[in-house]
Scaffold this motif. Sequence first.
Motif, PDB file in Angstrom:
ATOM      1  N   UNK A 101      28.922  16.642  34.773  1.00 64.53           N
ATOM      2  CA  UNK A 101      30.364  16.911  34.714  1.00 64.53           C
ATOM      3  C   UNK A 101      30.670  18.419  34.674  1.00 64.53           C
ATOM      4  N   UNK A 102      29.886  19.212  33.921  1.00 64.90           N
ATOM      5  CA  UNK A 102      30.098  20.664  33.996  1.00 64.90           C
ATOM      6  C   UNK A 102      29.878  21.229  35.413  1.00 64.90           C
ATOM      7  N   UNK A 119      19.546  17.172  37.824  1.00 64.47           N
ATOM      8  CA  UNK A 119      20.147  15.849  37.655  1.00 64.47           C
ATOM      9  C   UNK A 119      21.492  15.762  38.380  1.00 64.47           C
ATOM     10  N   UNK A 120      22.218  16.887  38.458  1.00 60.96           N
ATOM     11  CA  UNK A 120      23.495  16.909  39.170  1.00 60.96           C
ATOM     12  C   UNK A 120      23.315  16.401  40.600  1.00 60.96           C
ATOM     13  N   UNK A 121      22.303  16.908  41.287  1.00 58.51           N
ATOM     14  CA  UNK A 121      22.081  16.546  42.690  1.00 58.51           C
ATOM     15  C   UNK A 121      21.496  15.153  42.826  1.00 58.51           C
ATOM     16  N   UNK A 122      20.619  14.786  41.879  1.00 60.38           N
ATOM     17  CA  UNK A 122      19.970  13.478  41.953  1.00 60.38           C
ATOM     18  C   UNK A 122      21.008  12.370  41.737  1.00 60.38           C
ATOM     19  N   UNK A 123      21.913  12.611  40.796  1.00 59.55           N
ATOM     20  CA  UNK A 123      22.886  11.577  40.446  1.00 59.55           C
ATOM     21  C   UNK A 123      24.042  11.510  41.435  1.00 59.55           C
ATOM     22  N   UNK A 124      24.498  12.671  41.907  1.00 58.76           N
ATOM     23  CA  UNK A 124      25.751  12.668  42.665  1.00 58.76           C
ATOM     24  C   UNK A 124      25.737  13.727  43.760  1.00 58.76           C
ATOM     25  N   UNK A 125      24.588  13.892  44.398  1.00 60.81           N
ATOM     26  CA  UNK A 125      24.440  14.961  45.385  1.00 60.81           C
ATOM     27  C   UNK A 125      25.492  14.940  46.478  1.00 60.81           C
ATOM     28  N   UNK A 355      30.401   5.913  45.409  1.00 60.85           N
ATOM     29  CA  UNK A 355      31.514   6.565  46.091  1.00 60.85           C
ATOM     30  C   UNK A 355      32.358   7.435  45.161  1.00 60.85           C
ATOM     31  N   UNK A 356      32.237   7.239  43.852  1.00 59.36           N
ATOM     32  CA  UNK A 356      33.043   8.018  42.909  1.00 59.36           C
ATOM     33  C   UNK A 356      32.161   8.420  41.720  1.00 59.36           C
ATOM     34  N   UNK A 357      32.647   9.406  40.961  1.00 62.68           N
ATOM     35  CA  UNK A 357      31.888   9.826  39.782  1.00 62.68           C
ATOM     36  C   UNK A 357      31.855   8.714  38.739  1.00 62.68           C
ATOM     37  N   UNK A 358      32.907   7.889  38.690  1.00 62.04           N
ATOM     38  CA  UNK A 358      32.883   6.754  37.754  1.00 62.04           C
ATOM     39  C   UNK A 358      31.757   5.782  38.107  1.00 62.04           C
ATOM     40  N   UNK A 359      31.561   5.562  39.403  1.00 61.68           N
ATOM     41  CA  UNK A 359      30.462   4.667  39.811  1.00 61.68           C
ATOM     42  C   UNK A 359      29.106   5.269  39.438  1.00 61.68           C
ATOM     43  N   UNK A 360      28.987   6.591  39.543  1.00 66.12           N
ATOM     44  CA  UNK A 360      27.741   7.261  39.151  1.00 66.12           C
ATOM     45  C   UNK A 360      27.485   7.007  37.667  1.00 66.12           C
ATOM     46  N   UNK A 361      28.518   7.227  36.856  1.00 73.04           N
ATOM     47  CA  UNK A 361      28.343   7.086  35.411  1.00 73.04           C
ATOM     48  C   UNK A 361      28.076   5.628  35.035  1.00 73.04           C
ATOM     49  N   UNK A 362      28.674   4.678  35.773  1.00 76.10           N
ATOM     50  CA  UNK A 362      28.423   3.253  35.503  1.00 76.10           C
ATOM     51  C   UNK A 362      26.968   2.903  35.830  1.00 76.10           C
TER      52      UNK A 362
END
Length: 380
Positions: A101-102, A119-125, A355-362
């Motif tokens: 998130x930062x 982790x930023x790129x791995x999770x939501x690149x 498709x969204x950051x919420x989906x990443x966090x879920x």
Amino acid sequence: MPAPIRVAVLGATGSIGTQTLEAIAALGPDRAVVVALSAHSDEEGLLAAARAWPVAELALSGASARDPRVVHGGAEGLVRLVERCGADVVVNGVAGAAGLMPSLAAIRSGARLALANKETMVMAGSLVMDEARRRGTRVIPVDSEHAAVFALHERFGADSIEELVLTASGGVFRDRPLGSFGSITVAEATRHPNWSMGAKITIDSATMANKGLEVIEAVRLFGIAPERVKVLVHPQSRVHALVRTTDGTLYAQVSEPDMRVPIQNAITWPALEPCAFGRLDLAGARLEFSEPEAARYPLLDLAYEALRSGEGACVAYNAADEVAVEAFRSGTLPYLGIARVVEAVLAGRWPARVATFDEVLAADAAARAAARNAVKGIHV
Ligand code: NDP
Ligand code: MG
């Protein structure tokens, strides 16, 4: 003379953070100044870092601060710090998924993101790169292998690059007999032969989950197919990465293993400036390369499997490894259990796209729950 670069240092008390502060001090205040600093729970370390930068805004994300100079608290406080500090460059040296998130806040603020937090790129690149394009800013990798590829990539352009080769030291168990892996202790796994880093990434270097994360990171950063990213074991850690151009030639980036080099380059990008660190004399140096052994490093193959499966599986790979390494460090999982936990979690169903950051966090939360379950089924 241009104004100094305004830098925010996230994770200022960690290995990357302290080396960032050294690199900034070496550049000098005409070239770079610190406008924000964060730590998680080490308030004393944060205040010590702030001594050289009395006007920097401070955040402590994981504990309540005693000192009134620390104005931001909690994970939201860390994001607020990034939004508010007006940095030109945000160096993200936060450990783990908490860095995502930062990173996003940095890009949304229009700052350049000097990214150590893989982790930023791995999770939501893909989401992060899209956001950077939309905001007209750049993600400059700090992770040494990616910084090396980035420098070569900028020179040759994506169309001239056929494959990337990331090097791996092989970690502390490169030569340990496989039959004795059952008795590996936490103390043994937290010693790295070439780099001095945080505990999580040091254990990941031993298992090669670190290289697995880096393969995923490279795929996302450079938009390259996974089968065109190779890994070679290179015990000396002098060659950080190579690119093969379409004429078949290999180009390497070679320096002493010193993170202050890629950190400085990310801060001053696109300028390449004299650097006080990392200069290597090759005379007499021995540089060896070999294929990683699959049986020694099952987590490397699992990362390619995650990439083949899709974005959700990459989120799961990272989350499962974080949970497993934490369990290993606390004595509830044996060393060999780390790969077994990740494998078990990857066997679940994960979305091909997030498709969204919420989906990443879920996906991250679901993978952590699955990993905690898998840990329970493996006995020390
Ligand atoms: P460290 O464990 O040494 O430092 C982590 C930093 O992040 C500390 O300042 C810590 O604060 C802070 N932090 C820890 N947890 C949280 C959290 N939940 N939220 C916000 N801040 C937190 O790690 P490293 O410096 O080794 O690694 C940082 C990142 O850089 C990782 O993603 C790693 O993979 C990557 N990286 C590191 C390299 C290295 O050489 N160290 C090389 C390449 C990449 P506190 O001290 O208060 O706990
Ligand atoms: Mg690296």
